[in-house]
Design an enzyme around this catalytic site. Sequence first.
Site, PDB file in Angstrom:
ATOM      1  N   PRO A 319       0.794  -1.237   0.000  1.00 51.60           N
ATOM      2  CA  PRO A 319       0.000   0.000   0.000  1.00 51.60           C
ATOM      3  C   PRO A 319       0.828   1.290   0.000  1.00 51.60           C
ATOM      4  O   PRO A 319       0.825   2.047   0.973  1.00 51.60           O
ATOM      5  CB  PRO A 319      -0.824  -0.130   1.282  1.00 51.60           C
ATOM      6  CG  PRO A 319       0.036  -0.954   2.188  1.00 51.60           C
ATOM      7  CD  PRO A 319       0.840  -1.876   1.313  1.00 51.60           C
ATOM      8  N   CYS A 320       1.498   1.571  -1.113  1.00 48.96           N
ATOM      9  CA  CYS A 320       2.264   2.816  -1.203  1.00 48.96           C
ATOM     10  C   CYS A 320       1.331   4.030  -1.175  1.00 48.96           C
ATOM     11  O   CYS A 320       1.777   5.146  -0.937  1.00 48.96           O
ATOM     12  CB  CYS A 320       3.150   2.819  -2.448  1.00 48.96           C
ATOM     13  SG  CYS A 320       2.277   2.528  -3.982  1.00 48.96           S
TER      14      CYS A 320
END
Length: 357
Positions: A319-320
């Site tokens: 989850p950047c």
Amino acid sequence: MEKQMEMPGQQTMYKAFYNRDSSFEGIFYVAVKTTGIFCRPTCTARKPKKENLEFFASTRDALLNGYRPCKICSPIEGGHKQPDWLHSLMDLIRKKPDLKLKDAELRRLGFEPNRVRRWFKKQHRMTFHSYLRNLRISQAFGRIRHGDKVIEAAYDSGYESLSGFTESFKKITGFSPIRSQDKKLILISRIPTPLGPMLAGAIDQGICLFEFVDRRMLELQLKRLRQAFKAELTPGSHPHFDVLNSQIKEYFKAERETFDLPLVLTGTPFQKKVWKILQTIPYGTTRSYQEQAKLIGQPTAVRAVARANGDNKIAIIIPCHRVIGANGKLTGYGGGLWRKRYLLQLEFKKKGLPFHF
Ligand SMILES: [Zn+2]
């Protein structure tokens, strides 16, 4: 999420298409699943079967879904209002879709770069270069959604109209029509999401790619994957895609917070460290790049951490999108800020948290 334009009802569109009703010009576009091509409603080509049609509100949507513009009705040129200079430019692109048309190159060929840019922005809600990129990716992967058979048919038949497709596919994927048994393969599949189609890559050990089709970095990421695995890319199915597809559906319905599928990370040891730490950011929360840098034990490496963040090949699952600026601002996202906002809003809403970005 970007606003979807309104379209007339299905029946109305079928009727308009079969009657070549010019009053629907620009209102909708028709794509043909069996050929991977999209048309204007008035196209004079033979009308395909109803069950093979798909409708789009814009040329952009059709391109993003992997369709190529029809050569007969030229939907990209936009009907009667098309300027003359555009004909020659589109001709050029059709002949050589992999042409790199930088500003200097455009000027040399007699096109005014600013005019080109403005026209594409206005007519297609995308930049000229993202149009070219989309065209290349569409040509390479657009047929995936229709199954491997069409790809094989393209290779086996050697139709004149498909040779350009095959050529461009080979350039991007390195996949040669002559397949050998012992060649290592990275399988590629297109996964639909509410934020637009994404390209997924898998090897037996797990998912190695999940990225928005229109992302600038995609071609580079594909090249990096080929190098990392010393393997070729090819469209196909894999059990990992089935798992990914169902989990991503649940995620977008706010029914899933964590993903449970094997991932294969390719990158430098530093990048891998950053991506591991990314995976520890809980659903519905954010961290700053500074905090990320501290957590990997290199508090001064904020810029490098941000860069590694952008190099993430497995969007959403790693989850950047949960990393934000120290000032609480969203800052950049490879897939576009509107997507980052959409993802965070989805997660915050599920958690019942106020969304303030
Ligand atoms: Zn057509």
